[in-house]
Design an enzyme around this catalytic site. Structure first.
Site, mmCIF file in Angstrom:
data_model
loop_
_atom_site.group_PDB
_atom_site.id
_atom_site.type_symbol
_atom_site.label_atom_id
_atom_site.label_comp_id
_atom_site.label_asym_id
_atom_site.label_seq_id
_atom_site.Cartn_x
_atom_site.Cartn_y
_atom_site.Cartn_z
ATOM 1 N N LYS A 168 -11.956 13.156 -7.443
ATOM 2 C CA LYS A 168 -10.999 14.177 -6.998
ATOM 3 C C LYS A 168 -9.888 13.505 -6.189
ATOM 4 O O LYS A 168 -9.997 12.326 -5.811
ATOM 5 C CB LYS A 168 -11.715 15.231 -6.158
ATOM 6 C CG LYS A 168 -12.313 14.691 -4.868
ATOM 7 C CD LYS A 168 -12.957 15.804 -4.066
ATOM 8 C CE LYS A 168 -13.498 15.247 -2.758
ATOM 9 N NZ LYS A 168 -13.889 16.278 -1.829
ATOM 10 N N TYR A 193 12.956 3.211 16.557
ATOM 11 C CA TYR A 193 13.183 4.496 17.238
ATOM 12 C C TYR A 193 12.524 4.507 18.608
ATOM 13 O O TYR A 193 11.354 4.150 18.746
ATOM 14 C CB TYR A 193 12.591 5.643 16.415
ATOM 15 C CG TYR A 193 13.409 6.035 15.208
ATOM 16 C CD1 TYR A 193 14.696 6.538 15.345
ATOM 17 C CD2 TYR A 193 12.866 5.919 13.938
ATOM 18 C CE1 TYR A 193 15.427 6.912 14.225
ATOM 19 C CE2 TYR A 193 13.591 6.293 12.812
ATOM 20 C CZ TYR A 193 14.876 6.784 12.968
ATOM 21 O OH TYR A 193 15.595 7.156 11.871
#
Ligand SMILES: Cc1ncc(COP(=O)(O)O)c(C=O)c1O
Length: 378
Positions: A44, A271
């Site tokens: 999955k 940043y």
């Protein structure tokens, strides 16, 4: 800016999946289990981020008995790729998906009467029978019929003649937990439900419960079939000590140095300027960021491998870029291969290493590698 010749036309950030190692992991598991224990390989979520079609094909060749997915859509994708072995859909059938199950011969896991009635009606209209697995909620509190409701539920459900009751399953919530008694309690509840249903003439050919941790820690839970996921991808869940069965990670995540800059001391990086150069430094820019799955939590915490050694991620990881301090790598050049997950020289960075920094589990680290990062198969 470095241009990579071998992969011209794309950003040099990629995942390498070793299908050979996947087969080896499968074979190690096959050897570890008793010879008559069947294996349903869990593919999955795009095979935990590894790419479900090629992973599934490899596992079919290696001898898996069944495949497990979360969604009918994932099962359809495998069928359309030519995979014909049984596919179990853990998440069951959403309204409107009944015909998908019939057309593609997908096997739903059922936990509620409503979806069973819809599936039964669709199978009847198509003049066929559909195999179904029933899930029992023995302690996960998620999907599955609760043991106290199981008898009335099955008395009603068995009156749907177009459904064939092929499998009975449960799922463990704490098989990787240090408190073993929780899994023992779930096992007791599951066997009690099995006995109660058998006393009422309801026999299920395929009984299954064990995920990777239960395979390693609770052989009594193997029943007819086991459902490994993480182990096949080369990782042990937590609290699975020892090495009863040797597996190796099948995925490496790589990029290349895009830009290498000399930076004086005292310069803020990235940043927020969360890192400031303490000395004259060589700072490399990597073309990979948190959108790709390199979590921002690794900012100023994580390491990468380059030229057989570890180098620290510095500054805040941005959406598409990250910085690495290569001051101690005088030979490093733009274009050098950088390993985010994998092995170089004597060093290895695993999904467990990222998970520890991110306060999560390797499952999430692997699944979070974004589809925009191409998967190459080796
Ligand atoms: C129903 C079910 N069975 C088996 C597995 C496989 O678990 P693991 O990857 O821990 O082996 C999963 C994955 O979460 C699952 O949802």
């Amino acid at each position: 800016m470095f241009q990579q010749n071998a992969s011209e036309g794309r950003r040099p950030t990629w995942v390498e999946v070793s299908l050979t190692r996947l087969s080896q992991n499968f074979r190690a598991l096959r050897h570890y289990l008793s010879p008559d224990t069947r294996i349903l390989s869990v593919v999955k979520a795009d095979a935990y981020g590894h790419g479900s079609v090629l992973v599934a094909r490899t596992l079919v060749e290696a001898g898996t008995d069944q495949l497990g997915v979360a969604l009918a859509e994932e099962g359809v994708q495998l069928r359309e790729a030519g995979i014909s072995i049984p596919i179990l859909v853990f998440g069951g059938c959403w309204p409107g998906q009944e015909s998908l199950f019939l057309r593609h011969q997908l096997t739903p896991v059922a936990s509620d009467m409503n979806s069973l009635q819809r599936l039964a009606a669709a199978a009847e209209a198509a003049g066929t029978q559909l195999a179904v697995h029933l899930e029992v909620d023995t302690g996960m509190g998620r999907l599955g019929v609760s043991p106290r409701d199981i008898v009335p539920f099955m008395e009603k459900a068995r009156q749907l003649p177009s459904l064939r009751w092929e499998g009975l399953m449960t799922h463990f919530s704490c098989a990787d937990d240090s408190r073993e008694e929780l899994t023992h309690q779930q096992l007791v509840r599951f066997t009690e439900v099995m006995r109660t249903l058998e006393e009422r003439g309801l026999r299920f050919d395929i009984k299954h419960a064990a995920n990777s941790a239960a395979i390693l820690r609770f052989p009594a839970s193997w029943f007819y079939m086991v459902r490994p996921g993480l182990l096949l991808y080369g990782y042990y869940p937590q609290n699975c000590a020892g090495d009863p069965l040797h597996v190796e990670p099948i995925l490496q995540w790589k990029t290349r140095v895009a830009l290498l800059k000399e930076v004086p001391a005292g310069v803020p990086l990235g940043y927020g300027g969360t890192s400031i150069t303490a000395r004259h430094s060589r700072i490399a820019t990597l073309p990979v960021g948190y959108h790709d799955g390199l979590s921002r939590a690794l900012s100023n915490q994580g390491q990468v491998l380059i030229r057989g050694r570890q180098a620290p991620l510095v500054g805040t990881i941005s959406m598409d870029m990250a910085l690495v301090d290569l001051t101690d790598f005088p030979d490093a050049r733009a274009g050098d291969e950088v390993i985010l997950l994998g092995t170089s020289g004597d060093f290895r960075i695993t999904a467990w290493d990222h998970a520890a920094i991110r306060n999560t589990i390797p499952y999430e680290v692997l699944c979070n590698i974004h589809p925009r990062v191409p998967r190459l198969y080796v």
